[in-house]
Design a protein around this motif. Sequence first.
Motif, short mmCIF file in Angstrom:
data_model
loop_
_atom_site.label_atom_id
_atom_site.label_comp_id
_atom_site.label_asym_id
_atom_site.label_seq_id
_atom_site.Cartn_x
_atom_site.Cartn_y
_atom_site.Cartn_z
N THR A 186 34.37 70.60 113.51
CA THR A 186 34.27 71.97 113.01
C THR A 186 34.08 71.95 111.49
OG1 THR A 186 35.38 74.12 112.93
CG2 THR A 186 36.80 72.21 112.96
N HIS A 187 33.87 73.12 110.94
CA HIS A 187 33.54 73.24 109.52
C HIS A 187 34.68 72.82 108.60
CE1 HIS A 187 30.07 75.50 110.89
NE2 HIS A 187 30.89 75.88 111.85
N ASP A 218 26.81 79.58 112.03
CA ASP A 218 25.70 80.12 112.82
C ASP A 218 26.11 80.51 114.24
OD1 ASP A 218 23.87 79.94 110.80
OD2 ASP A 218 23.10 77.98 111.40
N TYR A 219 27.31 80.15 114.62
CA TYR A 219 27.83 80.49 115.95
C TYR A 219 28.04 82.02 115.95
CZ TYR A 219 31.36 79.88 119.72
OH TYR A 219 32.08 79.92 120.87
N TYR A 220 28.16 82.65 117.15
CA TYR A 220 28.21 84.12 117.03
C TYR A 220 29.06 84.82 118.10
CZ TYR A 220 26.44 88.59 115.23
OH TYR A 220 26.32 89.82 114.65
N HIS A 256 29.05 71.23 112.09
CA HIS A 256 28.83 72.61 112.51
C HIS A 256 29.52 72.78 113.86
CE1 HIS A 256 27.08 76.38 113.68
NE2 HIS A 256 26.70 76.54 112.42
N TYR A 257 30.25 73.87 114.03
CA TYR A 257 30.98 74.07 115.28
C TYR A 257 30.03 74.13 116.47
CZ TYR A 257 34.13 76.09 118.71
OH TYR A 257 34.87 76.31 119.84
N GLY A 258 30.35 73.35 117.50
CA GLY A 258 29.43 73.25 118.63
C GLY A 258 29.89 73.96 119.89
N PRO A 279 33.98 86.91 109.84
CA PRO A 279 33.25 87.11 111.10
C PRO A 279 31.96 87.88 110.82
CG PRO A 279 35.07 88.65 110.95
CD PRO A 279 35.09 87.86 109.68
N GLU A 280 31.08 87.32 110.01
CA GLU A 280 29.89 88.04 109.53
C GLU A 280 29.12 88.71 110.66
OE1 GLU A 280 27.45 84.86 107.75
OE2 GLU A 280 26.37 84.74 109.63
#
Length: 714
Positions: free
Chosen positions: A135-136, A438-440, A126-128, A461-462
Amino acid sequence: MKHNRILSGIIGLALLAACNSSNPVNDKPSSPVWEKQYSGVWKSTVNNPADFNLLSVSSKKPRVEAIEMLADAPIPVDQNEITAFTKNGRTYLRFPLKKEEQLYGFGLNFKTVRQRGRIMRLHVDHYGGKDDGRTHAPVPFFVSDRGYGVLINAARYIDVYAGTGVRKDSKNQAIPTDRNTNHSWSSRPYSDNLEFIIPEEGVELIMFTGKNMMEVVQRFNLYCGGGFIPPKWGLGFWQRTPTLYSDNDIRKEVEGFENKNFPLDVIGLEPGWHSKAYPCTFEWDKSRYPDPKGFAQEMAQKGINLNLWCNPYLWPDSELDKKMKPYTGSHTVWCGTVPDFTMPKAKTIMQDHLKKHQLDVGVSGFKIDEVDGFDVWVWPDNATFPSGHDGEQMRQTYGTQMMELTDQIYRERNQRSYGLIRAANAGSVSYPYVIYNDYYSHQDFITALINAGFSGLLWTPEVRASNSSEEWVRRMQTVCFSPIAMINAWADGTKPWSFPDVYPACQDVAFLRMQLLPYIYSTFAQYYFEGKPPFRAMELVDGYLVNQQEVKGQLDATANPYAEAVKKEVKDQYMMGDFILVAPLFSMEDEREVVLPQGNWYNFYTGEYVGNGEIVTVKASLDKIPLFVKDGAILPMIPKIRQASEWTNDLPIELRVYGKEDGTFQLYNDDGKTYNYEEGEYTLVDLSVKGGKGTAIKRKGNADYTMKWKFMTK
Ligand code: GAL
């Protein structure tokens, strides 16, 4: 997949190395031999690569015919300068770098587009918040602006030094400068090396060339199976509903969209449809969904497609777990077993279950969560799997494994699906999945969208929540210019009208996406037929010549003690297809700079001239996302519709023409739901404008449309 092994000089040396790794001769680098596979595609095999790799996980084959359509292009680097050697269980690779050469790719990065100067360990996770390779989709594929790119086809954590290491024996010695006296001193002298470490004694390399970076990317995509065309409904609007929603809650949600007159094609079910979640049963919760099939049919009648969230870890003693037990790894995730889908039996058990309980019920696709990381959640690298693949290999390919197994069962029914996934890699290109996380950060989401296009990936880019109306509308605008236009309201229950003051603007942009469906669909057809990424970086556009310099950093004892240079790069504008330049605005902005490639560019909304090969400052009100159109563009648009199913051949098509130049456009269409397009069942209309007059000539297919030309530029 069986590999064609080439025994070159290096390989001979490397084999010696395998016998006696202490022999100093063994680690002497030499140049791998590149064997031509197809036009512009070369393969090299260093020593003895593992049979299991990023492409072997997938059953997709190179789309040779499409690759051969592209003009051949020679290898633009001196092959003697590419070197490799193996030692102590590792393969070391080096590619030369010219002074001004730029590198792109390496998968889904969020902060930078240009990758030169970076050190990464490519590791699915998961991207941190840092572009460090975790990364994904850390695809080990780079593209150089010299007109070539290389895929390092290993399911391993690969170390990358992208122009950082400075070698003693370099032919291009960096000149030392005295920091005491010379203000041009830099902490990063010129490095002419792009270097890799692969933790395996041998590796397969595939090189792609082309007259420009676009062709290199096209070849890479086509080699990995090519792009795909989503079902038409997949390009409509998606709403993911909150956790624990029941069928009745969803009925109300759908009604809300009808009443508010907002586009809606897909409803996403989040945790709550499984009888148990984290890990999952893949069995319907009967209290929330007493009649899943009836419910899915009812939704289908309303034009709604259902997409189901899941993670692939199995609830102890669930129906699936009982059958799967012998085919699972040594470790669990949230106490759930981890199937080894590289084993045919495991794959079939899962497929049979999904067919019976989900596809037969009428589910249109999946959102496959948690196949990326985090480290403390998923299996450790020392985990073992019954196939013999280790934890690291599984980590690098688990997303692809899930895409492969779900893709197969939809294909068996000749039914297109479109879904979401949180991990991908090379080998995932042709699966109908889009990455999310989940990053935003809104800005970083756009950079990810841009970068995805270099590595055969799609990114959404949800929209989830927002701190202000302004942020909400800006996010809604960009998601409508992405592969999946979606609100993911799993936690917050947001709706398009959550910020009523900007609701009309949200509605406008969602309907604009629907109007542009023929354009977007034709753009995806290019992805399938030619391998061109539908959403792409400006660097992939001819005539994009922006000067991206390094700006000298300011000395600061704590923040920047070596006065490190700051990169100035364009990472917030991109192309949707060949003709529309998207320049998003972010919260707190009402104007921005836009870099226009050479050629005339026009305002999408008004048809007015904006500029040519220059940086312009544009202002935009809250209700508009800045969009620019290339001279000679023909944009096919339909009237406003709420659902993709309303897009029938009876709808009139408006052909908007921009600028003064002559131009062409290939208008593509098909049944929108089956794979018959792969067998040649589609309609192609050649649109062209010459001397201010438009013509449409059908080249293939049966569909007929009513078309009207509209010249936007006066
Ligand atoms: C997260 C995922 C979210 C949402 C959530 C549900 O892992 O990224 O989009 O699906 O799980 O629990």
